[in-house]
Motif scaffolding. Structure first.
Motif, mmCIF file in Angstrom:
data_model
loop_
_atom_site.group_PDB
_atom_site.id
_atom_site.type_symbol
_atom_site.label_atom_id
_atom_site.label_comp_id
_atom_site.label_asym_id
_atom_site.label_seq_id
_atom_site.Cartn_x
_atom_site.Cartn_y
_atom_site.Cartn_z
ATOM 1 N N GLU A 150 58.677 106.719 75.925
ATOM 2 C CA GLU A 150 57.291 106.813 76.368
ATOM 3 C C GLU A 150 56.976 105.681 77.334
ATOM 4 O O GLU A 150 57.594 104.623 77.302
ATOM 5 N N LYS A 151 55.990 105.896 78.179
ATOM 6 C CA LYS A 151 55.630 104.898 79.191
ATOM 7 C C LYS A 151 54.113 104.840 79.335
ATOM 8 O O LYS A 151 53.425 105.845 79.181
ATOM 9 N N THR A 152 53.615 103.649 79.628
ATOM 10 C CA THR A 152 52.213 103.455 79.979
ATOM 11 C C THR A 152 52.168 102.835 81.364
ATOM 12 O O THR A 152 52.802 101.803 81.603
ATOM 13 N N TYR A 153 51.424 103.466 82.258
ATOM 14 C CA TYR A 153 51.376 103.007 83.644
ATOM 15 C C TYR A 153 50.133 102.151 83.871
ATOM 16 O O TYR A 153 49.012 102.558 83.542
ATOM 17 N N PHE A 154 50.364 100.970 84.445
ATOM 18 C CA PHE A 154 49.291 100.036 84.774
ATOM 19 C C PHE A 154 49.255 99.860 86.297
ATOM 20 O O PHE A 154 50.209 99.339 86.879
ATOM 21 N N VAL A 155 48.171 100.299 86.923
ATOM 22 C CA VAL A 155 48.006 100.047 88.351
ATOM 23 C C VAL A 155 47.353 98.677 88.513
ATOM 24 O O VAL A 155 46.317 98.391 87.898
ATOM 25 N N VAL A 156 47.979 97.827 89.324
ATOM 26 C CA VAL A 156 47.535 96.441 89.465
ATOM 27 C C VAL A 156 47.321 96.112 90.941
ATOM 28 O O VAL A 156 48.141 96.476 91.789
ATOM 29 N N GLU A 157 46.226 95.444 91.228
ATOM 30 C CA GLU A 157 45.933 94.971 92.586
ATOM 31 C C GLU A 157 45.639 93.467 92.520
ATOM 32 O O GLU A 157 44.902 93.008 91.642
ATOM 33 N N ALA A 175 43.522 95.390 86.864
ATOM 34 C CA ALA A 175 44.488 96.335 86.317
ATOM 35 C C ALA A 175 43.750 97.473 85.626
ATOM 36 O O ALA A 175 42.704 97.266 85.002
ATOM 37 N N VAL A 176 44.297 98.673 85.747
ATOM 38 C CA VAL A 176 43.717 99.830 85.070
ATOM 39 C C VAL A 176 44.859 100.675 84.510
ATOM 40 O O VAL A 176 45.914 100.820 85.142
ATOM 41 N N LYS A 183 39.167 104.109 82.604
ATOM 42 C CA LYS A 183 38.129 103.177 82.173
ATOM 43 C C LYS A 183 38.675 101.969 81.419
ATOM 44 O O LYS A 183 37.937 101.013 81.162
ATOM 45 N N ARG A 184 39.948 102.000 81.076
ATOM 46 C CA ARG A 184 40.535 100.840 80.381
ATOM 47 C C ARG A 184 41.057 99.876 81.443
ATOM 48 O O ARG A 184 42.088 100.114 82.061
ATOM 49 N N THR A 185 40.319 98.806 81.645
ATOM 50 C CA THR A 185 40.619 97.897 82.750
ATOM 51 C C THR A 185 40.708 96.455 82.279
ATOM 52 O O THR A 185 40.233 96.100 81.187
ATOM 53 N N PHE A 186 41.322 95.647 83.129
ATOM 54 C CA PHE A 186 41.394 94.201 82.897
ATOM 55 C C PHE A 186 41.104 93.505 84.225
ATOM 56 O O PHE A 186 41.666 93.869 85.258
ATOM 57 N N ASP A 303 38.077 97.385 91.088
ATOM 58 C CA ASP A 303 37.689 98.548 91.891
ATOM 59 C C ASP A 303 38.836 98.997 92.792
ATOM 60 O O ASP A 303 39.073 100.196 92.984
ATOM 61 N N ASP A 304 39.558 98.037 93.349
ATOM 62 C CA ASP A 304 40.750 98.372 94.147
ATOM 63 C C ASP A 304 41.784 99.096 93.291
ATOM 64 O O ASP A 304 42.388 100.088 93.721
ATOM 65 N N ALA A 305 42.015 98.575 92.087
ATOM 66 C CA ALA A 305 43.026 99.165 91.195
ATOM 67 C C ALA A 305 42.639 100.591 90.800
ATOM 68 O O ALA A 305 43.501 101.482 90.760
ATOM 69 N N ILE A 306 41.359 100.821 90.512
ATOM 70 C CA ILE A 306 40.911 102.170 90.134
ATOM 71 C C ILE A 306 41.098 103.136 91.309
ATOM 72 O O ILE A 306 41.565 104.270 91.132
ATOM 73 N N GLN A 307 40.766 102.682 92.509
ATOM 74 C CA GLN A 307 40.955 103.518 93.689
ATOM 75 C C GLN A 307 42.434 103.872 93.872
ATOM 76 O O GLN A 307 42.793 105.035 94.129
ATOM 77 N N SER A 308 43.306 102.886 93.702
ATOM 78 C CA SER A 308 44.748 103.134 93.839
ATOM 79 C C SER A 308 45.255 104.041 92.724
ATOM 80 O O SER A 308 46.143 104.879 92.944
#
Length: 317
Positions: A150-157, A175-176, A183-186, A303-308
């Motif tokens: 299993e994998k969890t993907y974190f988009v980071v800017e 990070a999202v 909606k789960r962000t850091f 906001d950048d991370a959510i857009q990406s």
């Protein structure tokens, strides 16, 4: 009850292993846990040790017991010729059964000779370094294997003051987690570690930046957030992971426990993905750039991370 595990261990590389076969790569060892008890392994070893070479065993495998045949078919399919078939069980930290069948360069090792010492030394790193909690029994191995698939993907800017860490500072990052809600962000805001700046402060004031938290506090909180929210392997995703991953990895190594996006504490085994590369691959055109899918750049890195992340989902779904 103590540890009770049977396994095949080798250092040889193989491309022949099915993704459905329970296996792990630990410290350059290929480990294949077996759903066999000590009595079954003992019987297999008694049968196999009658042969002098692995080739002889493979040629005679149709005459072997069903348990031995399964093990030899696995070894034959992997195309390995140096390995240990091992069983270990204990009760109250006291060993009960210890069985080893050793093959070195296709030769079956039968006696307490230098060959045995050589092959056991060959596996010293494995026995010293592996997590025996993972290899406690076959059921636990199965659990870890399914979890690792299993994998969890974190988009980071990342927002940084320059192109490289140490000389320049990571001022902030967002990070999202890639899921349906996004909606789960850091949001990490870090006090600068250097006065040098090329890229400026990305719309943030100098007074505001100096009030940011120390890097150690932020990176440890980020590490904990990733650990809590990961199902299986955490995967780092970025539109420019040559830049974003470089800063995040350096700050993890410098200020936190470890980098959660690497395996076995080895940066060559980093789990990072470049969104632009995926876009080019999906479109089969190396000249494309995903930036035409992107809107404006935000001051807030989240906001950048959510857009990406939205673009990442659009490309991959």
């Amino acid at each position: 009850m103590g540890q009770n595990i049977s396994m095949i261990v080798t250092k040889q590389k193989t491309d022949n292993i099915s993704k459905d076969i329970i296996h792990f790569i630990d410290y350059n060892y290929l480990v294949l846990p077996l759903d066999l008890d000590g009595f079954e392994v003992e019987r297999i070893i008694e049968e196999l040790v009658q042969f002098d070479t692995l080739e002889n065993i493979i040629n005679a495998k149709n005459k072997l017991s069903s348990e031995s045949k399964k093990v030899i078919n696995l070894i034959d399919n992997l195309n390995i010729n140096t390995f240990v078939l091992s069983h270990y069980s204990e009760h109250g930290d006291m060993p009960i059964d210890v069985f080893d069948f050793i093959v070195k360069e296709s030769k079956v090792i039968k006696n307490k000779t230098n060959d045995v010492e050589d092959i056991l030394n060959y596996f010293t790193d494995f026995t010293n370094d592996i997590d025996f909690e993972k290899y406690w029994n076959f059921k636990r191995c199965l659990h870890h294997f399914n979890k690792e698939k299993e994998k969890t993907y974190f988009v980071v800017e990342v927002k940084a003051s320059g192109p490289i860490p140490s000389d320049y500072s990571m001022i902030a990052f967002g990070a999202v987690i890639v899921d349906n809600s996004l909606k789960r962000t850091f949001y990490g805001k870090l006090k600068p570690i250097s006065n040098k700046s090329i890229y400026g402060h990305h719309g943030l004031s100098e007074i505001e930046i100096q009030k940011f938290a120390e890097p150690e506090k932020v990176m440890n909180e980020f590490y904990e957030w990733i650990s809590i929210n990961s199902i299986g392997k955490p995967i780092f995703v970025s539109p420019n992971n040559g830049f974003d991953y470089r800063f995040i990895s350096w700050y993890f190594h410098k200020y936190s426990i470890e980098n959660p996006f690497i395996e076995n504490n080895n940066e060559y085994n980093n789990n990072s993905i470049n969104i632009n590369d995926i876009y080019k691959g999906r479109k089969s055109n190396l000249d494309l750039n995903w930036k035409n899918l992107r809107g404006k750049e935000y001051t807030n890195a989240v906001d950048d991370a959510i857009q990406s992340a939205k673009i990442f989902k659009q490309i991959t779904e």
